[in-house]
Scaffold this motif. Structure first.
Motif, PDB file in Angstrom:
ATOM      1  N   CYS A 189      -6.063  -3.002  -1.542  1.00 24.21           N
ATOM      2  CA  CYS A 189      -5.285  -3.735  -0.451  1.00 24.21           C
ATOM      3  C   CYS A 189      -6.296  -4.387   0.537  1.00 24.21           C
ATOM      4  N   THR A 190      -7.407  -3.481   0.775  1.00 20.14           N
ATOM      5  CA  THR A 190      -8.361  -3.871   1.977  1.00 20.14           C
ATOM      6  C   THR A 190      -9.251  -5.018   1.656  1.00 20.14           C
ATOM      7  N   TRP A 222       1.125   3.942  -3.082  1.00 25.10           N
ATOM      8  CA  TRP A 222       0.959   5.725  -2.769  1.00 25.10           C
ATOM      9  C   TRP A 222       2.239   6.489  -3.159  1.00 25.10           C
ATOM     10  N   LEU A 236       0.849  -1.073  -0.065  1.00 23.59           N
ATOM     11  CA  LEU A 236      -0.088  -0.037   0.116  1.00 23.59           C
ATOM     12  C   LEU A 236       0.875   1.328  -0.031  1.00 23.59           C
ATOM     13  N   SER A 261       0.840  10.867   9.109  1.00 25.19           N
ATOM     14  CA  SER A 261       1.098   9.526   8.566  1.00 25.19           C
ATOM     15  C   SER A 261       2.342   8.988   9.438  1.00 25.19           C
ATOM     16  N   LEU A 289      -6.007   1.798  -1.845  1.00 20.05           N
ATOM     17  CA  LEU A 289      -6.494   1.479  -0.375  1.00 20.05           C
ATOM     18  C   LEU A 289      -7.438   0.524  -0.651  1.00 20.05           C
ATOM     19  N   HIS A 332      -5.105   6.498  -5.171  1.00 24.75           N
ATOM     20  CA  HIS A 332      -4.751   6.620  -3.657  1.00 24.75           C
ATOM     21  C   HIS A 332      -6.011   5.625  -2.954  1.00 24.75           C
TER      22      HIS A 332
END
Length: 305
Positions: free
Chosen positions: A92-93, A67, A63, A250, A89, A85
């Motif tokens: 991957c989720t 990004w 991930l 982050s 996400l 982006h």
């Protein structure tokens, strides 16, 4: 029963569940590992906090790389970066959820696992014994079930979902980029996914013990590089753009993740105050950046100070 099985990971499996009759020494079935009596026993435990943190780290790698390359190739004026982006996400989720559902027990967001006891548990292929020094008894197995294979399955699903979703999205919304540039973030993923797969296959055990320190070091270095490249030397520069605050928070989350992984929160009273150190590197950089500004050093050197 005959003599104990040789080696660290060779064991005997039950021939009949209703009797105590055991087969010859050999590799345990997947999802089982040997106990002290060299009997293959089904793993019925669940991953502890550190195991979940390790899986979270391995899940974050693709991930974060997605990004990074989306930002790198989208350009400053591209409005498609945000959508890419979000798509990364989402990919991957979904890959993580599907991976959990397909692992034992199937259909549940829960996995059973074998306890990781030592580094050699990750490299059982190196511990195949030769009792008579002639014949090798092959007992290679996933002693850390499922921490080794679940990451590889997750990467496979990430790649599949990316190839299904991302090209269509990029083709629709990345109008501000050239035809050769709009797919570069996807091409980059086709390179880093094999690298991540080899990294897990060869160095999974080393990463399991080293990932908290890797997170801390890399997050500190990348934060310093970003703030230096963005010429952030004061709090005013930091809050001038929302993007800078997003990057800062982050990195703070990564700092906290690394600290929690190292401490494992075994003693909450002692470990939780360590999270107060999270803003420390950024504050230290802002307070000392003015003293290390290259132009100031060169001017003072030219004046003989």
């Amino acid at each position: 029963m005959s003599s104990t099985c040789p080696g660290l990971y060779c064991g005997r499996t039950s021939i009949n569940d209703t009797t105590d009759i055991w087969g010859e020494c050999g590799v345990c079935p997947r999802g089982e590992r040997t106990n002290l009596e060299k009997i293959c026993m089904k793993c019925t435990g669940s991953p502890d906090l550190y195991d979940w943190l390790y899986l979270g780290f391995m899940a974050m790698l693709p991930l974060v790389l997605h990004w990074f390359f989306i930002e790198w190739y989208s350009g400053k004026k591209s409005s498609s970066a945000l959508f890419q982006h979000i798509t990364a996400l989402f990919e991957c989720t979904v890959a993580a959820v599907v991976t959990l559902l397909l692992n034992d027990p199937v259909g549940q967001l829960y996995i059973r696992s074998c306890e990781v006891k030592m580094l050699s548990d990750w490299y059982t292929m190196l511990y195949n014994p030769s009792p008579d020094y002639v014949t090798t008894l092959h007992c290679t197995q996933e002693a850390v079930f499922p921490l080794y294979t679940i990451v590889l399955i997750y990467y496979a699903f990430c790649l599949v979902f990316m190839m299904l979703l991302r090209p269509l999205l990029v083709k629709k919304i990345a109008c501000g980029l050239g035809k050769t540039d709009r797919f570069k973030s996807i091409y980059a993923a086709l390179y880093f996914f094999p690298i991540l797969t080899v990294l897990q296959a060869v160095g999974g055990g080393l990463l399991y013990y080293a990932f908290p320190y890797i997170i801390l070091v890399l997050s500190l270095v990348t934060l310093a590089v970003y703030m230096s490249a963005s010429e952030i030397q004061s709090f005013k520069n930091l809050v001038a753009k929302k993007k800078r605050l997003v990057v800062l928070f982050s990195h703070w989350l990564l700092h906290a993740y690394g600290i929690i992984s190292i401490s494992r929160l075994d003693k909450l009273g002692q470990d939780l105050p360590l999270l107060a150190l999270v803003p420390g590197p950024a504050l230290f950089y802002l307070l000392t950046a003015r003293f290390t500004e290259p132009n100031r050093i060169l001017s003072e050197g030219g004046n003989g100070h």
